[in-house]
Design an enzyme around this catalytic site. Structure first.
Site, mmCIF file in Angstrom:
data_model
loop_
_atom_site.group_PDB
_atom_site.id
_atom_site.type_symbol
_atom_site.label_atom_id
_atom_site.label_comp_id
_atom_site.label_asym_id
_atom_site.label_seq_id
_atom_site.Cartn_x
_atom_site.Cartn_y
_atom_site.Cartn_z
ATOM 1 N N SER A 117 -9.768 1.803 2.960
ATOM 2 C CA SER A 117 -8.868 2.550 2.110
ATOM 3 C C SER A 117 -7.848 1.698 1.359
ATOM 4 C CB SER A 117 -8.116 3.592 2.938
ATOM 5 O OG SER A 117 -7.223 2.951 3.840
ATOM 6 N N SER B 120 -10.002 -0.429 7.161
ATOM 7 C CA SER B 120 -9.374 -0.238 5.849
ATOM 8 C C SER B 120 -8.682 -1.460 5.256
ATOM 9 C CB SER B 120 -8.371 0.916 5.907
ATOM 10 O OG SER B 120 -9.044 2.149 5.847
ATOM 11 N N LYS C 259 0.848 -1.202 0.000
ATOM 12 C CA LYS C 259 0.000 0.000 0.000
ATOM 13 C C LYS C 259 0.881 1.248 0.000
ATOM 14 C CE LYS C 259 -3.900 1.909 2.689
ATOM 15 N NZ LYS C 259 -4.707 1.754 3.918
#
Lengths: 95, 471
Positions: B142, B166, B67
């Site tokens: 997210s 997330s 990420k």
């Protein structure tokens, strides 16, 4: 519930410049969100301790031994305006 | 499509160790996949030569999608924000460093909601991510890029971060496994901070075994993060086939109102499976969890407003404004932050401002105590808590962007766990109208082995087929 002046005051505290459209939208959106948040006002929390850290940790200490830190040139490599071994910024009092 | 793509990461690692395929071949295969990404899942793909992974490396040279919230030395790391565009950190996050060292080289950086603020990935400063099951829908957020990449077979496995859901919510919406560990289990060093008392990183994988394998090589104390802790036992690869003797609690507060019918059906089916496998299911209350979203949207924005004060155009990132210092700060931040990040900074600054601190921040911290107490009480009666991960399946792009509160409520079932600091996993429970539904299992702090074992037994019984998302 949160008017234009309040939005501008908070934006100033947060160092955010908002345009007129953003100010208007923010005031409506924050009001809706705060309405939801205000529901926690109904709870009886008088004798409840606040939680800031969920897992119990005692003081975390380490030996005070010097070791190399990030080299100055690496720390400055990403700066938009490095100068004389530091970060250059305009005068706080104006240009 | 190469048959290597049908393998889980753990199976691919076995092939490498057996000498049937080289780590370099595997890296090239996935690099080509990641370069051909049409979902917007990747923000950057490695150009490096495939690293020389020793044949006995525990992670077998199986490449890892990371990420964009993690700093990786010399590699663009912007938290999907324009305010950090072009930033290449001088150091690497501990979690990434440990996984690289265990033999999972960095394949690329994945897209996300800017600074991890969002539940749909539509708040990325660069572009949205599409759900591989239906490209008109969001992948969740997210960690939407990590979830979409793993689901679509563009990466064998990935890491993400979870502050209010997330990791788990995008895993649910994309039909993969995602685990948020106990707060402190994994070092946060080098993870760009959003809400420091809640943030925790964890694996997003095709199956539970892959999640356990990645997690095993992420845990442990790190002298660069004083909130990190030594994991109290070895992380085991799960192999439970039965759930005999395990007690499961289903909280009505997180499985009733607001949960759509198709999701409820998958939950009911899972409850039956738990019982067939020998587990006992009972109702257990988490009475304060309905206040989770309210408490979270005070605490997380408050912490974010402080953490994001550092983005001011002085030390990194693009600089705007050509007047005095104040205008440099204000114009840099006005141009660099997206609408959701500004909204949260405003909310957090308001909640911390003079006259409102006790009414908002103080009260929210006390609600947090009540939520943690609820979990403590529940875990005296049951071993694990079972809920849907998300109240709905993946929603359409644009469906919730005009209504921030509706977007926030996407995390209704996942927010209480980080507030209490406890670990939770999401595994695919089945499909509803062709879209994946995630099932969440939560346990007490440091009960990851128990969670992984139970999730594994359920996974075998569910027999979810994720091949429909692979492109």
């Amino acid at each position: 519930m949160i008017d234009r002046d309040q939005v501008l005051h908070v934006a100033r505290l947060a160092r955010l410049r908002l345009d007129d459209q953003e100010v208007e939208r923010m005031s409506g959106e924050l009001a809706t969100i705060l309405d939801h948040i205000d529901k926690i006002g109904e709870l009886d929390l008088d004798d409840v301790e606040p939680t800031s850290h969920v897992i119990q940790v005692e003081n975390v200490l380490r030996p005070d031994e010097p070791r190399p830190s990030l080299p100055r040139e690496d720390a400055l490599a990403q700066a938009p305006d490095p100068a004389e071994g530091g970060f250059r910024v305009p005068s706080p009092g104006g240009a | 499509m190469s048959e290597l793509l049908e393998l889980t990461a753990a199976q691919a690692a076995e092939r490498v160790r057996a000498g049937e395929v080289s780590a370099g071949e595997l890296f090239e295969l996935y690099r080509e996949r990641a370069r051909g990404d049409e979902l917007g899942a990747f923000l950057w793909v490695s150009d490096d030569d495939p690293p020389d992974t020793p044949p006995d490396a525990p992670l077998g040279g199986v490449p890892l999608a990371v990420k964009d919230l993690f700093c990786v030395k010399g590699v663009p790391s912007a938290a999907a924000s324009r305010i950090l565009e072009g930033y290449r950190p001088p150091y690497t996050a501990t979690a990434v460093e440990r996984l690289n060292a265990a033999g999972a080289p960095t394949l690329g950086k994945t897209n996300m909601d800017e600074f991890a603020m969002g539940s749909s990935n539509e708040n990325s400063g660069f572009r949205p991510v599409l759900n591989p099951w239906d490209r008109e829908r969001v992948p969740g957020g997210s960690s939407g890029g990590s979830a979409a990449a793993v689901a679509a077979g563009l990466a064998p496995w990935a890491i993400g971060t979870d502050t209010g859901g997330s990791i788990r919510q995008p895993a649910s919406l994309c039909g993969i496994v995602g685990m948020k560990p106990t707060y402190g289990a994994v070092s946060r060093y080098g993870m760009i901070a959003f809400a420091s008392s809640l943030d925790q990183c964890g694996p997003l994988t095709r199956d539970v075994t892959d999640a356990a394998l990645l997690f095993r090589h992420m845990v442990g104390r790190d002298r660069c993060d004083s909130t990190s802790l030594e994991f109290p036992e070895e992380v085991r690869l799960p192999k439970a086939e039965r759930l005999d003797g395990l007690r499961f609690g289903v909280p009505p507060e997180l499985s009733g109102e607001g949960v759509e019918a198709g999701v409820r059906e998958v939950l009911d089916r899972t409850v039956k499976l738990v019982e067939e496998l020998g587990g006992v299911v009972e109702e257990v209350g988490l009475p304060h969890s309905p206040h989770g979203i309210a408490a979270y949207y005070v605490l997380a924005p408050a912490e974010a407003s402080a953490n994001l004060a550092r983005y001011d155009g002085v030390r990194y990132g693009p600089r705007k404004g050509n007047g005095d210092l104040l205008s440099l700060y204000e114009e840099t931040r006005a141009a660099g932050f997206g609408a959701e990040v500004k909204r949260r900074i405003m909310l957090g600054t308001y909640a911390l401002s003079s006259g409102y601190y006790e009414a908002y921040y103080g009260r929210a911290q006390r609600v947090r105590t009540k939520i943690a107490d609820d979990f403590r009480a529940a875990f005296e009666r049951v071993d694990l808590i079972l809920t849907p991960t998300s109240p709905t399946v993946a929603f359409k792009l644009g469906e919730r962007t005009a209504d921030p509160l509706a977007m926030y409520l996407s995390d209704y079932c996942t927010v209480p766990m980080p507030l209490a600091g406890v670990p939770a996993i999401s595994i695919p429970g089945g499909l509803s109208d062709g879209l994946p539904v995630g099932i969440q299992l939560a346990g007490p702090a440091f009960s990851e082995n128990r969670i992984l074992d139970a999730a594994y037994a359920l996974e075998q019984a569910i027999g979810f087929d994720g091949s429909g998302a692979r492109v």
